[in-house]
Scaffold this motif. Structure first.
Motif, PDB file in Angstrom:
ATOM      1  N   ILE A  33       6.362  24.778  -2.053  1.00  0.00           N
ATOM      2  CA  ILE A  33       7.525  24.257  -2.781  1.00  0.00           C
ATOM      3  C   ILE A  33       8.731  25.165  -2.593  1.00  0.00           C
ATOM      4  O   ILE A  33       9.843  24.706  -2.278  1.00  0.00           O
ATOM      5  N   ALA A  34       8.522  26.474  -2.788  1.00  0.00           N
ATOM      6  CA  ALA A  34       9.636  27.425  -2.731  1.00  0.00           C
ATOM      7  C   ALA A  34      10.240  27.508  -1.338  1.00  0.00           C
ATOM      8  O   ALA A  34      11.468  27.515  -1.179  1.00  0.00           O
ATOM      9  N   GLY A  53      20.135  31.162  -9.329  1.00  0.00           N
ATOM     10  CA  GLY A  53      20.366  31.108 -10.769  1.00  0.00           C
ATOM     11  C   GLY A  53      19.192  30.499 -11.504  1.00  0.00           C
ATOM     12  O   GLY A  53      18.755  31.016 -12.546  1.00  0.00           O
ATOM     13  N   ILE A  54      18.662  29.409 -10.947  1.00  0.00           N
ATOM     14  CA  ILE A  54      17.487  28.775 -11.548  1.00  0.00           C
ATOM     15  C   ILE A  54      16.305  29.735 -11.543  1.00  0.00           C
ATOM     16  O   ILE A  54      15.546  29.832 -12.517  1.00  0.00           O
ATOM     17  N   SER A  55      16.147  30.467 -10.439  1.00  0.00           N
ATOM     18  CA  SER A  55      15.054  31.434 -10.335  1.00  0.00           C
ATOM     19  C   SER A  55      15.179  32.517 -11.396  1.00  0.00           C
ATOM     20  O   SER A  55      14.194  32.894 -12.040  1.00  0.00           O
ATOM     21  N   ALA A  56      16.407  33.011 -11.605  1.00  0.00           N
ATOM     22  CA  ALA A  56      16.617  34.070 -12.597  1.00  0.00           C
ATOM     23  C   ALA A  56      16.391  33.561 -14.009  1.00  0.00           C
ATOM     24  O   ALA A  56      15.730  34.220 -14.829  1.00  0.00           O
ATOM     25  N   ILE A  93       9.096  33.752  -5.088  1.00  0.00           N
ATOM     26  CA  ILE A  93       8.955  33.326  -3.696  1.00  0.00           C
ATOM     27  C   ILE A  93      10.223  32.628  -3.231  1.00  0.00           C
ATOM     28  O   ILE A  93      10.685  32.831  -2.100  1.00  0.00           O
ATOM     29  N   LEU A  94      10.806  31.797  -4.093  1.00  0.00           N
ATOM     30  CA  LEU A  94      12.045  31.095  -3.752  1.00  0.00           C
ATOM     31  C   LEU A  94      13.157  32.089  -3.439  1.00  0.00           C
ATOM     32  O   LEU A  94      13.847  31.955  -2.422  1.00  0.00           O
ATOM     33  N   PRO A 133       7.791  38.103   6.632  1.00  0.00           N
ATOM     34  CA  PRO A 133       7.466  39.333   5.890  1.00  0.00           C
ATOM     35  C   PRO A 133       8.156  39.412   4.526  1.00  0.00           C
ATOM     36  O   PRO A 133       7.555  39.866   3.548  1.00  0.00           O
ATOM     37  N   VAL A 134       9.397  38.943   4.459  1.00  0.00           N
ATOM     38  CA  VAL A 134      10.119  38.947   3.180  1.00  0.00           C
ATOM     39  C   VAL A 134       9.526  37.911   2.232  1.00  0.00           C
ATOM     40  O   VAL A 134       9.361  38.164   1.034  1.00  0.00           O
ATOM     41  N   ILE A 135       9.189  36.744   2.770  1.00  0.00           N
ATOM     42  CA  ILE A 135       8.569  35.700   1.946  1.00  0.00           C
ATOM     43  C   ILE A 135       7.231  36.182   1.401  1.00  0.00           C
ATOM     44  O   ILE A 135       6.910  35.984   0.224  1.00  0.00           O
TER      45      ILE A 135
END
Length: 213
Positions: A33-34, A53-56, A93-94, A133-135
């Protein structure tokens, strides 16, 4: 404590497997999903800002309260547990997926497009492998975070080790109450360590050799 472990060993083992399975399956779903959302928004600064913003904001929602809210429409059991764990797992993850995709050098993308690769092919064969790697770092962060959240879902009668913790807390002061809490907490910690090691191995196997740190 030893008698408690021996008498309930099969139950502890089964609950540990349920906990591990719940977290892993929700992590896979959350990653899909992310990464899918990140792939749709990372080219737009406005949409990227909204997603971040949604993630935070999502991370500020109390997991216990969200579980309570979901009991009304979905009832008790696995469904609210999966929704809550997947929701919280997707947030880090997003953010990492957006950071990883936007961090890919534009020259590489332009070169791929220059040799005739489509946008989707460039995303799948160039950008995602470079951003992986970042994901994966986001996946590891999520895995550790939702281990505890998965235990809290026992409030909605979800699967896993949370049952030991809630049972012990509800009978605190009674026989084996403390043992039940300790077993649940320690087992969650052990599973979290095992899962993190497995993710490290996964990263080693799936990260292109040229970009390994």
């Amino acid at each position: 404590m030893w008698e408690f472990l021996v008498d309930r060993f099969n139950q502890i083992l089964f609950s540990s497997w349920q906990h591990f399975s719940l977290v892993v399956q929700c992590l896979i779903l959350a990653t899909l999903i992310a990464v899918g959302i990140a792939a749709l928004v990372y080219r737009s600064k406005g949409l990227t800002g909204v997603a971040n913003g949604i993630s935070a904001v999502g991370l500020t929602i109390p997991s216990f309260a969200l579980i309570g809210i979901l009991i009304a429409p979905f009832g008790f059991g696995v469904t609210p547990a999966v929704i809550v764990v997947t929701f919280f797992a997707a947030l880090p993850i997003l953010r990492n997926a957006i950071v990883g995709l936007t961090g890919v050098e534009r020259s590489l993308v332009e070169s791929a497009r220059g040799i005739g690769m489509s946008r989707i092919s460039t995303l799948l064969r160039v950008e995602l492998p470079m951003a992986w790697p970042v994901i994966l770092t986001g996946v590891r962060v999520s895995a550790q975070m939702v281990m505890g959240i998965a235990a809290i879902t026992a409030y909605s009668l979800g699967p896993g080790l949370g049952g030991f913790i809630f049972t012990g807390l509800s009978r605190l002061g009674g026989a084996n109450a403390l043992n039940s809490v300790v077993v649940g907490v320690v087992a969650v910690i052990i599973i979290a360590i095992i899962l993190d090691l497995l993710l490290l191995v996964l990263g080693r196997l799936t990260t292109p050799r040229g970009i390994r740190v």
